[in-house]
Design a protein around this motif. Structure first.
Motif, mmCIF file in Angstrom:
data_model
loop_
_atom_site.group_PDB
_atom_site.id
_atom_site.type_symbol
_atom_site.label_atom_id
_atom_site.label_comp_id
_atom_site.label_asym_id
_atom_site.label_seq_id
_atom_site.Cartn_x
_atom_site.Cartn_y
_atom_site.Cartn_z
ATOM 1 N N PRO A 71 25.145 -57.712 -40.031
ATOM 2 C CA PRO A 71 25.911 -58.923 -39.677
ATOM 3 C C PRO A 71 26.260 -59.502 -38.277
ATOM 4 N N ILE A 72 26.206 -58.747 -37.330
ATOM 5 C CA ILE A 72 26.486 -59.164 -35.865
ATOM 6 C C ILE A 72 25.155 -60.023 -35.331
ATOM 7 N N ALA A 73 24.238 -59.381 -35.852
ATOM 8 C CA ALA A 73 22.838 -60.208 -35.350
ATOM 9 C C ALA A 73 22.651 -61.362 -35.999
ATOM 10 N N GLY A 74 23.045 -61.456 -37.479
ATOM 11 C CA GLY A 74 22.739 -62.715 -38.308
ATOM 12 C C GLY A 74 23.562 -63.616 -37.701
ATOM 13 N N ALA A 75 24.918 -63.201 -37.483
ATOM 14 C CA ALA A 75 26.085 -64.331 -36.744
ATOM 15 C C ALA A 75 25.752 -64.948 -35.592
ATOM 16 N N VAL B 279 20.324 -68.884 -43.838
ATOM 17 C CA VAL B 279 20.195 -67.519 -44.405
ATOM 18 C C VAL B 279 21.283 -66.607 -44.052
ATOM 19 N N TRP B 280 22.224 -66.901 -43.229
ATOM 20 C CA TRP B 280 23.353 -66.460 -42.812
ATOM 21 C C TRP B 280 24.315 -66.640 -44.176
ATOM 22 N N ALA B 281 24.340 -68.051 -44.470
ATOM 23 C CA ALA B 281 25.118 -68.211 -45.827
ATOM 24 C C ALA B 281 24.792 -67.513 -46.889
ATOM 25 N N ILE B 282 23.389 -67.353 -47.009
ATOM 26 C CA ILE B 282 23.042 -66.277 -48.235
ATOM 27 C C ILE B 282 23.646 -64.916 -48.079
ATOM 28 N N ALA B 283 23.455 -64.385 -46.929
ATOM 29 C CA ALA B 283 23.994 -62.988 -46.610
ATOM 30 C C ALA B 283 25.466 -63.183 -46.996
ATOM 31 N N MET B 284 26.151 -63.996 -46.430
ATOM 32 C CA MET B 284 27.659 -63.923 -46.575
ATOM 33 C C MET B 284 27.755 -63.964 -48.273
ATOM 34 N N ALA B 285 27.197 -64.705 -48.944
ATOM 35 C CA ALA B 285 27.460 -64.932 -50.373
ATOM 36 C C ALA B 285 27.281 -63.355 -50.886
ATOM 37 N N GLU B 286 26.038 -62.857 -50.478
ATOM 38 C CA GLU B 286 25.948 -61.277 -50.976
ATOM 39 C C GLU B 286 26.977 -60.286 -50.575
ATOM 40 N N ARG B 287 27.250 -60.542 -49.557
ATOM 41 C CA ARG B 287 28.263 -59.638 -48.733
ATOM 42 C C ARG B 287 29.588 -59.738 -49.494
ATOM 43 N N HIS B 288 30.080 -60.700 -49.914
ATOM 44 C CA HIS B 288 31.275 -60.956 -50.384
ATOM 45 C C HIS B 288 31.324 -61.155 -51.833
#
Length: 419
Positions: free
Chosen positions: A371-375, A242-251
């Motif tokens: 972001p911090i919690a997800g990481a 899920v962190w990868a999905i969030a990174m994809a959306e954030r960037h």
């Protein structure tokens, strides 16, 4: 006089042994949905229902259902053989995955959840079956060690190929096409595995008399603590997805949802190739704990919230330690498991990882906007695993240092020894 050195084990020797390439290759194809389905379900749910929270929950439900059904399938395989379990499960799973997009028009979220649950429950237990086959396919311990490491490390290919393939099919056409491809690959792999002669001939070892009563008692403190620790490993993996999905959306780089898990799995694959080529010093328990410590350390750079390129490079390290953790966990499970219950024990191991993966996916979906919690979540899962293993070290070390005995009945016909 000097004792001649043992022949060097090579992967060419392992893959050249009868049926090994077929079983390993077909199992990887049949398990490719393990890497594709979570991503395809995530993207389909986002498009059909909106919101990453529900999409993450739906993906977590699929993984949890698949994990919960593993011990049942393992017990059935120990009783009825593998083809009788693999084929019906693969047919049902593939049909339901291909039909999932229809719920967007005719059933809504409730119907989608029901279809995902049943699809997860019917996921074929190909990994459990393959691990149970190795002793009969490769009686030589050296070849079997290399095959186990190759098997474990090659699981990384599922996530090197699976998530990017699902993301690419979704981007080029639709999530429905990604789900259809997932269904077709899963069915194809299961059919090839189930039709292989070693699969059709395999039966677990049996015991009689007092030993049979002992065999019925699967659980013991060491095994339970090992499985509890592995939920933390699974939690880290689920949170990472899920962190990868969030990174994809954030960037605003959609392919990151596949690239980051692929980089993680590339580390796993490469370390598997290295790990299986030699016999390592120390005990299995020591290697298990050390690798889990490395797995934890590998997640710490994510606290710095790196950009896409730095994150892709950093995530290779925890993946490199994952293969050693899983390989040592399977060896430990085999040591602690009574005769005749190996398939079921392997299934409980996978259930532990899968349960943790689902929990990590669900919680990370809730915290995707932070972001911090997800990481931090992957490191939290790894820290939990390490803590439990350190507490269980004495029990695991005592069991794993005992001499091991064969646990599987070899086929009456068609035995092959590597020379």
């Amino acid at each position: 006089m000097t004792t001649p050195a043992a022949p060097r084990i090579t992967y060419g020797t392992v893959l050249g042994s009868p049926y090994v390439a077929r079983l390993l290759g077909a199992t990887l194809v049949g398990r490719l949905p393990n890497g594709m389905a979570p991503v395809a379900i995530l993207w389909w749910a986002v498009a059909a229902h909106g919101g990453l929270a529900f999409a993450g929950l739906l993906s977590a439900v699929y993984g949890l259902a698949a994990s919960l059904a593993q011990p049942v399938k393992g017990r059935l395989m120990d009783r009825h053989g593998q083809p009788a379990v693999h084929l019906p499960a693969a047919l049902a799973n593939s049909t339901l995955l291909a039909a999932l997009p229809l719920t967007g028009s005719y059933g809504g979220p409730a119907a989608a959840t029901a279809v995902v649950v049943v699809a997860g429950l019917t996921t074929p237990a190909l990994e459990t079956g393959l691990r149970a086959l190795w002793p009969s396919v490769l009686p030589d311990p050296g070849l079997r060690h290399a095959a186990l490491a190759l098997d474990t490390g090659s699981q990384g290919l599922l996530y090197i190929v699976g998530p990017p393939l699902a993301a690419a099919l979704t981007a080029v056409h639709s999530a429905a096409l990604a789900l259809a491809a997932t269904a077709a690959l899963g069915l194809l792999g299961a059919v090839v595995v189930a039709s292989a002669p070693p699969t059709r001939r395999w039966r677990p070892a049996t015991t009689a008399g007092p030993a049979a009563e002992t065999a019925r008692r699967l659980a013991n403190p060491g095994l339970v603590l090992l499985f509890v620790a592995l939920t933390g490993i699974g939690f880290a993996i689920g949170a990472m997805n899920v962190w990868a999905i969030a990174m994809a959306e954030r960037h605003q780089q959609g392919m990151l949802s596949g690239t980051l898990p692929a980089a993680f799995s590339a580390g796993s694959f490469l370390s598997g190739l290295i790990y299986g080529r030699r016999t390592w010093p120390g005990t299995t328990t020591g290697r298990l704990i050390a690798a889990t410590g490395g797995f934890l350390a590998g997640w710490l750079p994510l606290f710095a919230l790196p950009g896409p390129y730095a994150a892709t490079a950093a995530i290779v390290l925890p993946g490199a330690f994952l293969t050693v953790v899983i390989a040592c966990a399977f060896v430990t499970t085999d040591t602690l498991t009574p005769t005749g219950r190996t398939s079921e024990a392997y299934a409980w191991l996978l259930l532990s990882i899968g349960t943790g993966t689902s929990a990590g996916t669900a919680l990370a979906g809730r915290l995707a906007e932070q972001p911090i919690a997800g990481a931090a979540l992957p490191a939290a899962g790894a820290a939990f695993a390490l803590t439990v293993l350190l507490a269980a070290r004495r029990r695991l070390a005592t069991a794993c240092d005992r001499p091991r005995r064969g646990r599987h009945r070899r086929p009456a016909r068609g035995r092959h020894r590597a020379r």
